[in-house]
Design a protein around this motif. Structure first.
Motif, PDB file in Angstrom:
ATOM      1  N   THR A   1      44.276  43.720  50.365  1.00 23.75           N
ATOM      2  CA  THR A   1      44.337  42.263  50.440  1.00 23.75           C
ATOM      3  C   THR A   1      42.968  41.632  50.668  1.00 23.75           C
ATOM      4  OG1 THR A   1      44.763  42.180  52.830  1.00 23.75           O
ATOM      5  CG2 THR A   1      46.686  42.382  51.360  1.00 23.75           C
TER       6      THR A   1
ATOM      7  N   ALA B   1      39.875  40.072  49.637  1.00 28.65           N
ATOM      8  CA  ALA B   1      39.634  39.449  48.331  1.00 28.65           C
ATOM      9  C   ALA B   1      38.253  38.820  48.201  1.00 28.65           C
ATOM     10  CB  ALA B   1      40.697  38.385  48.068  1.00 28.65           C
TER      11      ALA B   1
ATOM     12  N   SER C   1      38.454  26.612  47.691  1.00 30.02           N
ATOM     13  CA  SER C   1      38.648  27.261  46.390  1.00 30.02           C
ATOM     14  C   SER C   1      37.806  26.634  45.288  1.00 30.02           C
ATOM     15  CB  SER C   1      40.129  27.234  46.001  1.00 30.02           C
ATOM     16  OG  SER C   1      40.592  25.899  45.922  1.00 30.02           O
TER      17      SER C   1
ATOM     18  N   LEU D   1      37.095  30.529  48.228  1.00 30.96           N
ATOM     19  CA  LEU D   1      38.389  31.113  48.547  1.00 30.96           C
ATOM     20  C   LEU D   1      39.213  31.285  47.279  1.00 30.96           C
ATOM     21  CD1 LEU D   1      39.311  28.966  51.701  1.00 30.96           C
ATOM     22  CD2 LEU D   1      38.194  31.211  51.643  1.00 30.96           C
ATOM     23  N   PRO D   2      40.267  32.122  47.323  1.00 32.28           N
ATOM     24  CA  PRO D   2      41.172  32.237  46.177  1.00 32.28           C
ATOM     25  C   PRO D   2      41.795  30.898  45.795  1.00 32.28           C
ATOM     26  CG  PRO D   2      41.520  34.043  47.706  1.00 32.28           C
ATOM     27  CD  PRO D   2      40.593  33.085  48.390  1.00 32.28           C
TER      28      PRO D   2
ATOM     29  N   ALA E   1      44.147  28.534  47.912  1.00 32.68           N
ATOM     30  CA  ALA E   1      43.660  27.806  49.085  1.00 32.68           C
ATOM     31  C   ALA E   1      43.252  26.381  48.694  1.00 32.68           C
ATOM     32  CB  ALA E   1      42.473  28.550  49.692  1.00 32.68           C
TER      33      ALA E   1
ATOM     34  N   VAL F   1      46.456  33.017  52.052  1.00 35.22           N
ATOM     35  CA  VAL F   1      45.011  33.238  52.114  1.00 35.22           C
ATOM     36  C   VAL F   1      44.548  33.090  53.564  1.00 35.22           C
ATOM     37  CG1 VAL F   1      42.744  32.366  51.397  1.00 35.22           C
ATOM     38  CG2 VAL F   1      44.651  32.424  49.765  1.00 35.22           C
TER      39      VAL F   1
ATOM     40  N   ARG G   1      40.907  37.253  52.817  1.00 34.09           N
ATOM     41  CA  ARG G   1      42.086  38.049  52.453  1.00 34.09           C
ATOM     42  C   ARG G   1      43.068  37.192  51.662  1.00 34.09           C
ATOM     43  NH1 ARG G   1      43.183  43.038  54.965  1.00 34.09           N
ATOM     44  NH2 ARG G   1      41.656  43.657  56.559  1.00 34.09           N
ATOM     45  N   ASP G   2      43.772  37.866  50.750  1.00 35.48           N
ATOM     46  CA  ASP G   2      44.782  37.188  49.920  1.00 35.48           C
ATOM     47  C   ASP G   2      45.923  38.170  49.698  1.00 35.48           C
ATOM     48  OD1 ASP G   2      46.277  35.812  48.083  1.00 35.48           O
ATOM     49  OD2 ASP G   2      44.737  35.727  46.532  1.00 35.48           O
TER      50      ASP G   2
ATOM     51  N   ASN H   1      48.175  38.049  47.720  1.00 35.98           N
ATOM     52  CA  ASN H   1      48.454  38.154  46.285  1.00 35.98           C
ATOM     53  C   ASN H   1      47.217  38.557  45.483  1.00 35.98           C
ATOM     54  OD1 ASN H   1      51.247  37.209  46.414  1.00 35.98           O
ATOM     55  ND2 ASN H   1      50.350  35.235  46.983  1.00 35.98           N
ATOM     56  N   SER H   2      46.324  39.292  46.121  1.00 32.16           N
ATOM     57  CA  SER H   2      45.071  39.666  45.457  1.00 32.16           C
ATOM     58  C   SER H   2      45.337  40.524  44.226  1.00 32.16           C
ATOM     59  CB  SER H   2      44.166  40.434  46.415  1.00 32.16           C
ATOM     60  OG  SER H   2      44.664  41.747  46.619  1.00 32.16           O
TER      61      SER H   2
END
Length: 288
Positions: A48, A50, A64, A72-73, A76, A124, A140-141, A143-144
């Motif tokens: 996770t 990321a 993001s 960020l992913p 976010a 996230v 961390r994510d 859904n990475s």
């Protein structure tokens, strides 16, 4: 130079139970391996992770939006807030309406981050991370892409021959050793001594770092880059009062940087880069 010290052996014997003398069963090791894969793939596992961004002094935007200093992913907020670094201290100021939570509660105004703090938006999260002297943010994510596409661990067959009785040889005083990580930063390890054993007709001496009540071996061998990753980890129970320690190489495993480029892992000290082959434990990951 004399490196034997009864004090260190007595210390370890007080900290933990003596090293096991009997080999673990193959079924126990297979169960341990399966649990390791479950942990790796869990919501808090290494897959996770990321992102990793190092902070410049002063203000760092986070969100993001691709122009953010800390990106960020996509799940976010585009503008989550601002991280302000003053030497090694870091403050976070949330953007209005970002909905960022700190340890499960809304963030109210500017707060100084502590190592255990977790800033979260949905799946996230991000938090402080140090690599040597550098201060950064680990992202961390749940859904990475790494987690979604992970192809599983690969192992050598369990063999009793790779459960080895070694001898712990303590230094007169524990040494503080500096080792590099995969990013070229440095960290310090406390090394109380060496473990000594025979394999392939050759004597092997591995420096053993102290990790709580256990010994931590960071090593590579002649199978590295072909069959195994360039460095592997192995933990062992503390030595028995007479210095015996069991090394179960069937449980040698890859550090997280074998799968994830956003993680930081120490590389083996020169003494632990072995020229002998240890075809046991975890194989190199082929999922990339």
């Amino acid at each position: 130079m004399r490196i034997r010290s009864a004090f260190v052996v007595v210390l370890f014997s007080l900290l933990a139970t003596p090293a096991a003398t009997a080999s673990r069963s193959a079924a126990e090791t297979e169960s341990w391996r399966a649990q390791r894969e479950r942990d790796l793939k869990s919501d808090t596992g290494w897959l996770t992770v990321a992102g990793l961004a190092f902070l410049k002094p002063g203000a760092n935007t986070v969100g993001s939006d691709r122009d953010s200093d800390v990106v960020l992913p996509a799940a976010a907020p585009s503008h989550a807030g601002e991280l302000t670094r003053v030497e090694r201290a870091v403050w976070f100021t949330p953007a209005a309406g970002s909905g960022i939570l700190l340890n499960g509660a809304p963030v109210e105004g500017r707060i100084q981050l502590q190592p255990r703090d977790r800033l979260v938006s949905g799946g996230v999260s991000f938090h402080l991370h140090e690599s040597g002297e550098r201060v950064g943010i680990r992202i961390r994510d749940v859904n990475s892409p790494l987690r979604r596409t992970f192809k599983g661990l690969r192992w050598f067959p369990v063999r009793d021959a790779w459960t080895i009785e070694a001898q712990f040889v303590p230094y007169e005083q524990p040494r503080v050793t500096t080792v590099a990580n995969v990013l070229g930063d440095y960290e310090r390890l406390t090394v109380p001594g060496e473990v000594v054993f025979q394999t392939g007709g050759k004597e092997v001496r591995l420096q053993a770092a102290q990790s709580g009540k256990r010994l931590w071996l960071i090593f590579s061998d002649s199978t590295a880059a072909r069959e195994t990753y360039r460095n592997r980890f192995l933990y062992a129970d503390a030595p028995s009062p007479d210095g015996r320690v069991t090394l179960d190489f069937n449980r040698a495993y890859n550090p997280p940087c074998a799968y994830n480029p956003f993680t930081t892992c120490p590389v083996p000290p020169p003494q632990n880069r072995l020229r002998v082959a240890i075809p046991a434990g975890e194989r190199i990951y082929r999922g990339h």
